[in-house]
Write a protein that holds these residues in place. Structure first.
Motif, PDB file in Angstrom:
ATOM      1  N   ALA A  10     -16.973 -13.615  -6.550  1.00  0.00           N
ATOM      2  CA  ALA A  10     -17.092 -12.162  -6.701  1.00  0.00           C
ATOM      3  C   ALA A  10     -16.814 -11.420  -5.394  1.00  0.00           C
ATOM      4  N   LYS A  11     -16.651 -12.167  -4.290  1.00  0.00           N
ATOM      5  CA  LYS A  11     -16.494 -11.532  -2.973  1.00  0.00           C
ATOM      6  C   LYS A  11     -15.019 -11.266  -2.663  1.00  0.00           C
ATOM      7  N   GLU A  12     -14.725 -10.020  -2.282  1.00  0.00           N
ATOM      8  CA  GLU A  12     -13.370  -9.685  -1.845  1.00  0.00           C
ATOM      9  C   GLU A  12     -13.155 -10.282  -0.459  1.00  0.00           C
ATOM     10  N   VAL A  13     -12.068 -11.057  -0.291  1.00  0.00           N
ATOM     11  CA  VAL A  13     -11.820 -11.704   0.997  1.00  0.00           C
ATOM     12  C   VAL A  13     -10.657 -11.063   1.755  1.00  0.00           C
ATOM     13  N   SER A  14      -9.794 -10.312   1.080  1.00  0.00           N
ATOM     14  CA  SER A  14      -8.740  -9.593   1.794  1.00  0.00           C
ATOM     15  C   SER A  14      -8.158  -8.505   0.903  1.00  0.00           C
ATOM     16  N   ARG A  15      -7.547  -7.525   1.566  1.00  0.00           N
ATOM     17  CA  ARG A  15      -6.870  -6.451   0.848  1.00  0.00           C
ATOM     18  C   ARG A  15      -5.693  -5.973   1.697  1.00  0.00           C
ATOM     19  N   LEU A  16      -4.654  -5.568   1.010  1.00  0.00           N
ATOM     20  CA  LEU A  16      -3.443  -5.111   1.674  1.00  0.00           C
ATOM     21  C   LEU A  16      -2.895  -3.918   0.900  1.00  0.00           C
ATOM     22  N   GLY A  17      -2.524  -2.877   1.598  1.00  0.00           N
ATOM     23  CA  GLY A  17      -1.891  -1.721   0.978  1.00  0.00           C
ATOM     24  C   GLY A  17      -0.694  -1.292   1.804  1.00  0.00           C
ATOM     25  N   ASN A  18       0.406  -1.024   1.157  1.00  0.00           N
ATOM     26  CA  ASN A  18       1.603  -0.577   1.858  1.00  0.00           C
ATOM     27  C   ASN A  18       2.306   0.453   0.973  1.00  0.00           C
ATOM     28  N   LEU A  19       2.569   1.621   1.524  1.00  0.00           N
ATOM     29  CA  LEU A  19       3.283   2.668   0.802  1.00  0.00           C
ATOM     30  C   LEU A  19       4.370   3.209   1.707  1.00  0.00           C
ATOM     31  N   GLN A  20       5.587   3.255   1.192  1.00  0.00           N
ATOM     32  CA  GLN A  20       6.727   3.799   1.931  1.00  0.00           C
ATOM     33  C   GLN A  20       7.331   4.930   1.113  1.00  0.00           C
ATOM     34  N   ARG A  21       7.565   6.051   1.764  1.00  0.00           N
ATOM     35  CA  ARG A  21       8.202   7.201   1.117  1.00  0.00           C
ATOM     36  C   ARG A  21       9.386   7.641   1.967  1.00  0.00           C
ATOM     37  N   ALA A  22      10.480   7.995   1.307  1.00  0.00           N
ATOM     38  CA  ALA A  22      11.659   8.491   2.010  1.00  0.00           C
ATOM     39  C   ALA A  22      12.219   9.671   1.231  1.00  0.00           C
TER      40      ALA A  22
ATOM     41  N   PHE B 265      19.537  16.015   6.163  1.00  0.00           N
ATOM     42  CA  PHE B 265      18.435  15.461   6.944  1.00  0.00           C
ATOM     43  C   PHE B 265      17.815  14.321   6.160  1.00  0.00           C
ATOM     44  N   GLY B 266      17.013  13.521   6.851  1.00  0.00           N
ATOM     45  CA  GLY B 266      16.279  12.435   6.213  1.00  0.00           C
ATOM     46  C   GLY B 266      14.952  12.239   6.898  1.00  0.00           C
ATOM     47  N   GLU B 267      13.960  11.800   6.136  1.00  0.00           N
ATOM     48  CA  GLU B 267      12.653  11.509   6.720  1.00  0.00           C
ATOM     49  C   GLU B 267      11.999  10.363   5.967  1.00  0.00           C
ATOM     50  N   THR B 268      11.181   9.590   6.678  1.00  0.00           N
ATOM     51  CA  THR B 268      10.453   8.485   6.077  1.00  0.00           C
ATOM     52  C   THR B 268       9.011   8.501   6.555  1.00  0.00           C
ATOM     53  N   LYS B 269       8.133   7.961   5.722  1.00  0.00           N
ATOM     54  CA  LYS B 269       6.723   7.790   6.075  1.00  0.00           C
ATOM     55  C   LYS B 269       6.295   6.424   5.559  1.00  0.00           C
ATOM     56  N   GLN B 270       5.480   5.728   6.347  1.00  0.00           N
ATOM     57  CA  GLN B 270       4.955   4.450   5.902  1.00  0.00           C
ATOM     58  C   GLN B 270       3.491   4.338   6.296  1.00  0.00           C
ATOM     59  N   TRP B 271       2.671   3.901   5.328  1.00  0.00           N
ATOM     60  CA  TRP B 271       1.251   3.622   5.554  1.00  0.00           C
ATOM     61  C   TRP B 271       1.038   2.152   5.242  1.00  0.00           C
ATOM     62  N   TYR B 272       0.365   1.450   6.157  1.00  0.00           N
ATOM     63  CA  TYR B 272       0.082   0.030   5.988  1.00  0.00           C
ATOM     64  C   TYR B 272      -1.372  -0.189   6.363  1.00  0.00           C
ATOM     65  N   ASN B 273      -2.108  -0.925   5.539  1.00  0.00           N
ATOM     66  CA  ASN B 273      -3.523  -1.175   5.803  1.00  0.00           C
ATOM     67  C   ASN B 273      -3.854  -2.593   5.340  1.00  0.00           C
ATOM     68  N   TYR B 274      -4.397  -3.408   6.238  1.00  0.00           N
ATOM     69  CA  TYR B 274      -4.807  -4.765   5.895  1.00  0.00           C
ATOM     70  C   TYR B 274      -6.236  -4.977   6.352  1.00  0.00           C
ATOM     71  N   GLY B 275      -7.015  -5.641   5.533  1.00  0.00           N
ATOM     72  CA  GLY B 275      -8.367  -6.019   5.911  1.00  0.00           C
ATOM     73  C   GLY B 275      -8.702  -7.353   5.282  1.00  0.00           C
ATOM     74  N   GLY B 276      -9.317  -8.230   6.055  1.00  0.00           N
ATOM     75  CA  GLY B 276      -9.700  -9.515   5.481  1.00  0.00           C
ATOM     76  C   GLY B 276     -10.196 -10.471   6.536  1.00  0.00           C
ATOM     77  N   GLY B 277     -10.879 -11.503   6.081  1.00  0.00           N
ATOM     78  CA  GLY B 277     -11.420 -12.493   7.000  1.00  0.00           C
ATOM     79  C   GLY B 277     -12.511 -11.882   7.856  1.00  0.00           C
TER      80      GLY B 277
END
Length: 142
Positions: free
Chosen positions: A71-83, A98-110
């Motif tokens: 039942a225990k969460e041991v890791s999580r990962l999130g990645n979102l890229q927008r252009a 013109f062009g633009e990009t954004k990226q969010w990355y989040n990792y947690g675990g261990g």
């Protein structure tokens, strides 16, 4: 998928959710993971000034993963890229855009030796080949 304006406008949204589980016959906690994948695409063209056409495109790609031991969460990962980009076309020539990009990355675990979570996040944006925002760190955002 949606199309409009005689095919000059398109919108695609796709989301996939996947779950898996591994159990051991000798006992012990099962391993389980959940995954989310998403894709969004939008294109449109509009008449502009001085006999030009404005072409616009937006793209988003997402990934989410969570892993569990019992039942225990041991890791999580999130990645979102927008252009997003726009291009002004006159005849057969590109006259601007013109062009633009954004990226969010989040990792947690261990866990670290002191009992705290191992975490990493990054939030970075660019516009017209220039980084306009870049933030990163090791704090968990739960």
């Amino acid at each position: 998928m949606e199309m409009g304006k005689g095919g000059d406008s398109q919108r695609v949204k796709q989301r996939c959710n996947v779950s898996d589980k591994v159990s051991f016959s000798g006992g012990g906690p099962s391993l389980r993971s959940t995954n989310r994948f998403s894709v969004e695409l939008y294109t449109d063209s509009k008449a502009g000034r001085n006999n030009t056409v404005l072409l616009e495109t937006r793209v988003a790609l997402g990934l989410g993963n969570r892993r569990f031991r019992g039942a225990k969460e041991v890791s999580r990962l999130g990645n979102l890229q927008r252009a997003r980009g726009e291009m002004v076309v006159q005849g057969d020539l590109v006259s601007g855009g013109f062009g633009e990009t954004k990226q969010w990355y989040n990792y947690g675990g261990g866990e670290e030796e002191d009992g705290s979570d191992k975490c990493y996040f990054r939030d970075v944006s660019s516009k017209n080949y220039t980084i306009v925002h870049d933030r990163q760190g090791n704090k968990c955002h739960k």
